[in-house]
Scaffold this active site. Structure first.
Site, PDB file in Angstrom:
ATOM      1  NE  ARG A 107      -1.945  27.947 -17.719  1.00  0.00           N
ATOM      2  CZ  ARG A 107      -2.603  26.817 -17.563  1.00  0.00           C
ATOM      3  NH1 ARG A 107      -3.644  26.569 -18.313  1.00  0.00           N
ATOM      4  NH2 ARG A 107      -2.206  25.925 -16.695  1.00  0.00           N
ATOM      5  CB  THR A 111      -7.482  35.651 -15.475  1.00  0.00           C
ATOM      6  OG1 THR A 111      -6.121  35.878 -15.894  1.00  0.00           O
ATOM      7  CG2 THR A 111      -7.831  36.629 -14.373  1.00  0.00           C
ATOM      8  CG  ASP A 203       3.857  22.858 -15.258  1.00  0.00           C
ATOM      9  OD1 ASP A 203       4.741  23.018 -16.135  1.00  0.00           O
ATOM     10  OD2 ASP A 203       3.265  23.801 -14.722  1.00  0.00           O
ATOM     11  CG  ASP A 206       7.018  22.944 -12.980  1.00  0.00           C
ATOM     12  OD1 ASP A 206       7.802  23.885 -13.211  1.00  0.00           O
ATOM     13  OD2 ASP A 206       6.043  23.036 -12.211  1.00  0.00           O
TER      14      ASP A 206
HETATM   15  N1  URA Z   1       0.296  23.451 -19.463  1.00  0.00           N
HETATM   16  C1  URA Z   1       0.866  22.292 -19.024  1.00  0.00           C
HETATM   17  O1  URA Z   1       2.069  22.221 -18.850  1.00  0.00           O
HETATM   18  N2  URA Z   1       0.052  21.247 -18.782  1.00  0.00           N
HETATM   19  C2  URA Z   1      -1.273  21.293 -18.963  1.00  0.00           C
HETATM   20  O2  URA Z   1      -1.952  20.287 -18.733  1.00  0.00           O
HETATM   21  C3  URA Z   1      -1.830  22.503 -19.428  1.00  0.00           C
HETATM   22  C4  URA Z   1      -1.027  23.565 -19.665  1.00  0.00           C
END
Ligand code: URA
Length: 212
Positions: A107, A111, A203, A206
């Protein structure tokens, strides 16, 4: 199922219990990863409810009878890298004979647009049912891009499975691919300005791999 017939909310108490444990910010990497795997395996029951089966003859210790089996080779679990990997492990526990595809998307942090860096799928997709695995349906950009890319290969069918969705992500995927069913364990409130789901899980990549 929610208001839309194509959004399946998997609200089984076991799934909800594990999602709640995953939300805890102090969950260890080990426990978070295990929970992703367990929730995904549980969700597989709902996702594969209409899986194609065929009849086989089976010899029990007592006599011969017939049963049904899933043809795992016709099923492809598509992991959207890298966070989809944890879900893939859970799905493969339930259907170990399934084929596996990978799509690498990252991602763009500015953007939020999905950029493809890897694509590897089994052949003959026109004979296979695809189950796309991506834990967070957030902006929807990577889900839309992944489904779009897969559809270029004209698969037999496509489903999208996530752990958490938000209204924005569902709307984006529904608008781009109205016929693709979405399976999620929860629909959270909203996206924040960084494209994260609130209250969410943080995340997931992570947290799954301990790269926080
Ligand atoms: N990706 C993630 O890991 N967490 C989110 O909240 C959105 C996208």
């Amino acid at each position: 199922m929610t208001g839309s017939q194509l959004v399946h909310l998997v609200d089984h108490p076991l799934v909800q219990h594990k999602i709640t444990l995953m939300r805890r910010k102090d969950a260890s990497t080990n426990s978070f990863r295990r929970l992703v795997r367990e929730v995904s395996a549980l969700m597989a029951y709902e996702v594969l409810r209409d899986a194609a089966v065929h009849e086989v003859e089976v010899q029990t210790p007592m006599e011969t009878t017939t049963g049904t089996v899933i043809d795992g080779k016709k099923l492809v679990f598509v992991s959207v890298l890298r966070a989809g990997t944890g879900m893939l492990d859970g799905m493969l526990e339930v259907v170990p004979s399934a084929r596996v595809g990978h799509i690498g998307l990252y991602r763009d942090p500015r953007t939020f647009v999905a950029v493809e860096y890897y694509f590897k799928m089994p052949g003959d997709l026109d004979e296979r049912d695809l189950v796309v695995l991506d834990p967070m349906l957030a902006t929807g950009n990577s889900a839309v891009a992944a489904v779009e890319r897969l559809r270029e290969q004209q698969p037999k069918s496509v489903k999208f499975v996530c752990l958490l969705a938000c209204p924005e992500g569902i709307a984006a995927l529904r608008e781009a691919h109205p016929d693709v069913p979405i399976y999620t364990a929860a629909i959270d409130r909203e996206l924040d300005e960084h494209g994260y789901i609130l209250p969410g899980l943080g995340d997931v990549g992570d947290r799954t791999f301990g790269t926080r």
